[in-house]
Design a protein around this motif. Structure first.
Motif, PDB file in Angstrom:
ATOM      1  N   LEU A  45     -18.294  18.625   8.677  1.00 31.93           N
ATOM      2  CA  LEU A  45     -17.272  18.709   7.626  1.00 31.93           C
ATOM      3  C   LEU A  45     -16.615  17.342   7.474  1.00 31.93           C
ATOM      4  N   ALA A  46     -16.070  17.084   6.295  1.00 25.59           N
ATOM      5  CA  ALA A  46     -15.513  15.752   6.022  1.00 25.59           C
ATOM      6  C   ALA A  46     -14.165  15.858   5.323  1.00 25.59           C
ATOM      7  N   ARG A  47     -13.407  14.768   5.422  1.00 31.42           N
ATOM      8  CA  ARG A  47     -12.127  14.710   4.706  1.00 31.42           C
ATOM      9  C   ARG A  47     -11.898  13.317   4.159  1.00 31.42           C
ATOM     10  N   SER A  48     -10.865  13.179   3.352  1.00 29.87           N
ATOM     11  CA  SER A  48     -10.594  11.875   2.733  1.00 29.87           C
ATOM     12  C   SER A  48      -9.110  11.546   2.869  1.00 29.87           C
ATOM     13  N   GLU A  49      -8.796  10.260   2.744  1.00 32.50           N
ATOM     14  CA  GLU A  49      -7.402   9.813   2.593  1.00 32.50           C
ATOM     15  C   GLU A  49      -7.435   8.749   1.510  1.00 32.50           C
ATOM     16  N   SER A  50      -6.567   8.867   0.519  1.00 28.99           N
ATOM     17  CA  SER A  50      -6.598   7.900  -0.589  1.00 28.99           C
ATOM     18  C   SER A  50      -5.329   7.069  -0.616  1.00 28.99           C
ATOM     19  N   PHE A  51      -5.507   5.796  -0.979  1.00 34.59           N
ATOM     20  CA  PHE A  51      -4.400   4.837  -0.973  1.00 34.59           C
ATOM     21  C   PHE A  51      -4.471   3.968  -2.227  1.00 34.59           C
ATOM     22  N   TRP A  67       0.842  -1.204   0.000  1.00 34.26           N
ATOM     23  CA  TRP A  67       0.000   0.000   0.000  1.00 34.26           C
ATOM     24  C   TRP A  67       0.875   1.252   0.000  1.00 34.26           C
ATOM     25  N   HIS A  68       0.452   2.261  -0.721  1.00 37.85           N
ATOM     26  CA  HIS A  68       1.065   3.579  -0.547  1.00 37.85           C
ATOM     27  C   HIS A  68      -0.018   4.648  -0.610  1.00 37.85           C
ATOM     28  N   ARG A  69       0.313   5.772  -0.002  1.00 35.00           N
ATOM     29  CA  ARG A  69      -0.660   6.873   0.080  1.00 35.00           C
ATOM     30  C   ARG A  69      -0.622   7.683  -1.204  1.00 35.00           C
ATOM     31  N   LEU A  70      -1.788   8.098  -1.687  1.00 36.70           N
ATOM     32  CA  LEU A  70      -1.858   8.988  -2.846  1.00 36.70           C
ATOM     33  C   LEU A  70      -1.843  10.437  -2.338  1.00 36.70           C
ATOM     34  N   ALA A  71      -1.510  11.367  -3.219  1.00 38.29           N
ATOM     35  CA  ALA A  71      -1.421  12.776  -2.824  1.00 38.29           C
ATOM     36  C   ALA A  71      -2.698  13.173  -2.080  1.00 38.29           C
ATOM     37  N   PRO A  72      -2.562  13.759  -0.893  1.00 39.21           N
ATOM     38  CA  PRO A  72      -3.771  14.039  -0.108  1.00 39.21           C
ATOM     39  C   PRO A  72      -4.636  15.128  -0.730  1.00 39.21           C
ATOM     40  N   GLU A  73      -5.943  14.877  -0.667  1.00 40.70           N
ATOM     41  CA  GLU A  73      -6.915  15.884  -1.094  1.00 40.70           C
ATOM     42  C   GLU A  73      -6.967  16.979  -0.013  1.00 40.70           C
ATOM     43  N   VAL A  74      -6.829  16.508   1.252  1.00 38.90           N
ATOM     44  CA  VAL A  74      -6.919  17.418   2.398  1.00 38.90           C
ATOM     45  C   VAL A  74      -5.771  17.092   3.350  1.00 38.90           C
ATOM     46  N   ARG A 100      -7.312   1.199  -6.048  1.00 36.39           N
ATOM     47  CA  ARG A 100      -7.241   2.582  -5.532  1.00 36.39           C
ATOM     48  C   ARG A 100      -8.504   2.898  -4.733  1.00 36.39           C
ATOM     49  N   TRP A 101      -8.302   3.362  -3.518  1.00 36.27           N
ATOM     50  CA  TRP A 101      -9.421   3.565  -2.590  1.00 36.27           C
ATOM     51  C   TRP A 101      -9.349   4.928  -1.948  1.00 36.27           C
ATOM     52  N   ARG A 102     -10.500   5.573  -1.812  1.00 40.02           N
ATOM     53  CA  ARG A 102     -10.609   6.877  -1.150  1.00 40.02           C
ATOM     54  C   ARG A 102     -11.438   6.688   0.115  1.00 40.02           C
ATOM     55  N   LEU A 103     -10.785   6.762   1.270  1.00 41.77           N
ATOM     56  CA  LEU A 103     -11.467   6.591   2.558  1.00 41.77           C
ATOM     57  C   LEU A 103     -12.044   7.936   2.981  1.00 41.77           C
ATOM     58  N   LEU A 104     -13.250   7.907   3.560  1.00 43.10           N
ATOM     59  CA  LEU A 104     -13.948   9.156   3.859  1.00 43.10           C
ATOM     60  C   LEU A 104     -14.490   9.163   5.283  1.00 43.10           C
ATOM     61  N   ALA A 105     -14.455  10.323   5.934  1.00 45.05           N
ATOM     62  CA  ALA A 105     -15.082  10.445   7.255  1.00 45.05           C
ATOM     63  C   ALA A 105     -15.368  11.908   7.534  1.00 45.05           C
ATOM     64  N   GLY A 106     -16.402  12.131   8.313  1.00 43.11           N
ATOM     65  CA  GLY A 106     -16.784  13.492   8.683  1.00 43.11           C
ATOM     66  C   GLY A 106     -16.960  13.609  10.178  1.00 43.11           C
ATOM     67  N   ALA A 107     -17.163  14.835  10.641  1.00 43.50           N
ATOM     68  CA  ALA A 107     -17.361  15.067  12.073  1.00 43.50           C
ATOM     69  C   ALA A 107     -18.212  16.311  12.269  1.00 43.50           C
ATOM     70  N   ARG A 127      -9.496   1.212   6.957  1.00 45.07           N
ATOM     71  CA  ARG A 127      -8.041   0.990   6.906  1.00 45.07           C
ATOM     72  C   ARG A 127      -7.726  -0.435   7.343  1.00 45.07           C
ATOM     73  N   GLN A 128      -8.372  -0.851   8.450  1.00 44.45           N
ATOM     74  CA  GLN A 128      -8.090  -2.189   8.983  1.00 44.45           C
ATOM     75  C   GLN A 128      -8.509  -3.281   7.999  1.00 44.45           C
ATOM     76  N   VAL A 129      -9.737  -3.182   7.475  1.00 45.91           N
ATOM     77  CA  VAL A 129     -10.179  -4.274   6.588  1.00 45.91           C
ATOM     78  C   VAL A 129      -9.433  -4.255   5.258  1.00 45.91           C
ATOM     79  N   LEU A 130      -8.992  -3.071   4.841  1.00 40.31           N
ATOM     80  CA  LEU A 130      -8.201  -3.027   3.598  1.00 40.31           C
ATOM     81  C   LEU A 130      -6.760  -3.468   3.855  1.00 40.31           C
ATOM     82  N   GLY A 131      -6.362  -3.536   5.119  1.00 35.83           N
ATOM     83  CA  GLY A 131      -4.982  -3.951   5.445  1.00 35.83           C
ATOM     84  C   GLY A 131      -3.986  -2.829   5.237  1.00 35.83           C
ATOM     85  N   ILE A 132      -4.448  -1.560   5.392  1.00 37.93           N
ATOM     86  CA  ILE A 132      -3.521  -0.424   5.261  1.00 37.93           C
ATOM     87  C   ILE A 132      -2.954  -0.153   6.644  1.00 37.93           C
ATOM     88  N   ASN A 133      -1.762  -0.649   6.882  1.00 37.73           N
ATOM     89  CA  ASN A 133      -1.187  -0.566   8.232  1.00 37.73           C
ATOM     90  C   ASN A 133      -0.884   0.875   8.614  1.00 37.73           C
TER      91      ASN A 133
END
Ligand SMILES: C=C(O[C@H]1C=CC=C(C(=O)O)[C@@H]1O)C(=O)O
Length: 480
Positions: A230-236, A197-204, A440-447, A470-476
Motif C-alpha cells: 500500500l502507498a501514501r502521498s504527502e504534497s507540498f 514550503w507549506h503542506r497541501l491538504a493531505p490526500e491520506v 507543487r510536489w507530491r511525494l510518494l512511498a509505499g510499504a 524531502r531532503q533534496v527539495l529542502g522541505i524541513n
C-alpha cells in the motif's frame, strides 16, 4: 517514388576530462560526477530528461518524438521508428578513445556499449519512459532533441535532431567553457533554499492510513492474499519554483559518501523526479540483471532484518515473484545471488541480485512486462494483491511504482521501479512535464503489508522513504 524524408540526427563522440567520470573519486562505472557535469552543461531554463546511475546514462532536453501505449507497445513502435532514422557522425569526432574496464564489477555493471555505438550511431537514439503501475494503462517513451549519452567505461556521445542544431552547438560551447570544471560531486545545488514550503491538504492522513492498513491486514489474515503493498502521498508547495535540473543534480550528490554501491538511478522523466534503487530489468549486450528490494529497516540496522521473520518473508516473496517468471520472460541460465543488505540514505533494505542471459526474441521491455508488477510493489498472489490494492490503497498511483528508465533501438536498456520519487504538479493539480521550475510536489512511498503489520510502523517507514525527496527539495522537518 517514395519521397518521405527520413528523420535525421547527428552524433559525435566527446573527449571529456577525467573529472567528468570522477576518476580517483568514485569507482569507475558510478556515474554521479558524469550526471552532475552533464546537467551543468545544459543551457539553463530547459527542463532536463534524466537517467543517471550505473550503466548507460542519458541527460537530454527537448522532444524529438514520443510513443504512447503499454510498455511493449510503445517500445515496439519506438524501435521501428529508430531503426528507420538516419544518424550521421559529425566529422572530426574523437573516435577510438581507449576503453576503460569498470571497477568493482558487480552484476549491475553492464557491458561496454561504446564500440556498438561507434559501429551503429542509431543506437544512441535512447528513449526515456515512465509507465503506470497499472500495466494495461498507457505510458510514454520520449526521445530527446539533444542528448548526452554516457557509457561507464569513460566514453560520452552527443546526439541531436537536425532541427536542434543551435541547441547542440550551445551544449558543445558550454562543454568547452564549463566542461573542464564541471559541477563538483558532493556539493549541493540550488534546487531550493529550504524556505517558503507549506503542506497541501493531505490526500491520506494518519486516520485514513490506519483504516487502509486495518482493512488490508484483516483481508490478509482472512487468507485473501499473503502480502500486499500500500502507498501514501504527502504534497507540498513552495513559494519559489524548484529547478528540476538542480534537483536532479542534488539527487546525485552523496555528501556523506555513505553508499558504497550505486544508491539508485536518478531520473527526471515525465512527471516524476527521483532516485530509484530497484531494478526490474537491465539488459546489456545479451546480459540480464535485476535487483529486487523488499524488507526495510532504519539506516545502519540492515543486519537486524535477517532476524525478523516478517521482513525475511516479505523479501522472499518479492524475490520469488521475479525468479518464478524468468522462464516466461525468456531469461536463460539465471542465477540468484544471496540475500544481502543495501544501505541507502534513509533506509537499509534486503536485496537480491538476479543475473542471466537474454533469450532470442526477448528484450528489456518484454522481460519487464512479464515481471511487472513484482511483489515488491504489488503483493502475492499478484491478482489477489491487485484486488486488495484497488480496495484499500488510499492513493491513485499513476506512474508511481511503475517502470521508469530507458530503452535503446536494439532492445537493450533498463527499467527500474519508480520509487523514492515525487510527482510534479502544476497549478491545476495536473502533471506538467515541461516547465523548468515546479512549485507543487507530491511525494510518494509505499510499504509491504503482511498480516502482522501495524499502521504506525508502516507510516514511519513510508515517511523515511519520502525523506530522501524531502531532503533534496529542502522541505524541513518543521513544515507541518
Ligand atoms: C514501495 C516501496 O518500496 C518497496 C521496495 C523496497 C522495500 C519495500 C518494503 O520493505 O516495503 C517495498 O516493497 C517504496 O519505496 O515506495
Amino acid at each position: 517514388m517514395n519521397t518521405t524524408k527520413r528523420t535525421q540526427f547527428y552524433a559525435t563522440e566527446l573527449a571529456l576530462p577525467p573529472s567528468w567520470y570522477g576518476v580517483g573519486q568514485v569507482p569507475t562505472g558510478m556515474a554521479q560526477p558524469w550526471g552532475q557535469a552533464a546537467l551543468s552543461v545544459l543551457p539553463p531554463g530547459l527542463r532536463p530528461k534524466v537517467w543517471v546511475g550505473r550503466g548507460v546514462c542519458v541527460v537530454g532536453v527537448g522532444l524529438s518524438k514520443s510513443f504512447s501505449g503499454t510498455l511493449s507497445e510503445a517500445s515496439a513502435a519506438y524501435r521501428k521508428w529508430a531503426n528507420e532514422a538516419e544518424v550521421s557522425w559529425v566529422p572530426g569526432s574523437p573516435l577510438g578513445a581507449a576503453d576503460v574496464a569498470v571497477e568493482r564489477d558487480t552484476a549491475l555493471a553492464p557491458t561496454n556499449l561504446a564500440p556498438q555505438f561507434r559501429e551503429d550511431p542509431r543506437l544512441l537514439l535512447a528513449a526515456l519512459g515512465a509507465f503506470p503501475f497499472d500495466s494495461k494503462a498507457s505510458g510514454r517513451l520520449e526521445v530527446p532533441q539533444v542528448a548526452l549519452i554516457g557509457v561507464p567505461h569513460l566514453h560520452s556521445f552527443l546526439i541531436w535532431h537536425e532541427d536542434a542544431q543551435a541547441l547542440a552547438t550551445e551544449v558543445l560551447q558550454r562543454i568547452g567553457v564549463l566542461g573542464q570544471h564541471p559541477y563538483p560531486l558532493g556539493a549541493q545545488g540550488v534546487a531550493s533554499d529550504g524556505k517558503g514550503w507549506h503542506r497541501l491538504a493531505p490526500e491520506v492522513d494518519f486516520a485514513a492510513w490506519e483504516g487502509s492498513i486495518e482493512g488490508a491486514t484483516s483481508a490478509l489474515r482472512a487468507g485473501r492474499a499473503e502480502k500486499v503493498v500500500l502507498a501514501r502521498s504527502e504534497s507540498f508547495a513552495c513559494e519559489t519554483g524548484v529547478d528540476v535540473r538542480a534537483l536532479t543534480r542534488d539527487l546525485l550528490a552523496d555528501p556523506d559518501q555513505r553508499c558504497q554501491d550505486v544508491r539508485g538511478w536518478a531520473f527526471a522523466i515525465g512527471d516524476l523526479v527521483g532516485l530509484s534503487p530497484e531494478v526490474l530489468a537491465q539488459v546489456s549486450a545479451g546480459h540480464f540483471a535485476a535487483r529486487v528490494l523488499a524488507g526495510t529497516s532504519l539506516p545502519g540496522h540492515g543486519q537486524e532484518l535477517f532476524n525478523d521473520p516478517k521482513e525475511v518473508r516479505e523479501h522472499e516473496i518479492a524475490r520469488e515473484s521475479v525468479i518464478s517468471k524468468l522462464n516466461e520472460a525468456g531469461v536463460q541460465g539465471a542465477q540468484a545471488g544471496e540475500v544481502s543488505i543495501l544501505s541507502l540514505p534513509n533506509v537499509d533494505h534486503l536485496q537480491s541480485t538476479i543475473t542471466g542471459q537474454v533469450g532470442e526474441g526477448s528484450d528489456v521491455s518484454t522481460i519487464t512486462e512479464v515481471f511487472h508488477p513484482t511483489a515488491a510493489v504489488c503483493g502475492k498472489p499478484r491478482e489477489a494483491a491487485a484486488e486488495l490494492i484497488a480496495e484499500f490503497d488510499p492513493i491513485v498511483r499513476e506512474n508511481f511504482t511503475g517502470p521508469v528508465g530507458y530503452v535503446l533501438p536494439n532492445g537493450d536498456g533498463q527499467w527500474n521501479l519508480a520509487l523514492r520519487c515525487a510527482q510534479t504538479l502544476d497549478e491545476d493539480g495536473l502533471a506538467d512535464a515541461h516547465s523548468p521550475e515546479i512549485s507543487r510536489w507530491r511525494l510518494l512511498a509505499g510499504a509491504g503489508i503482511m498480516p502482522s503489520s501495524t499502521a504506525q510502523h508502516e507510516w514511519d517507514e513510508t515517511g523515511r522513504k519520502m525523506g530522501l525527496m524531502r531532503q533534496v527539495l529542502g522541505i524541513n522537518e518543521d513544515v507541518r
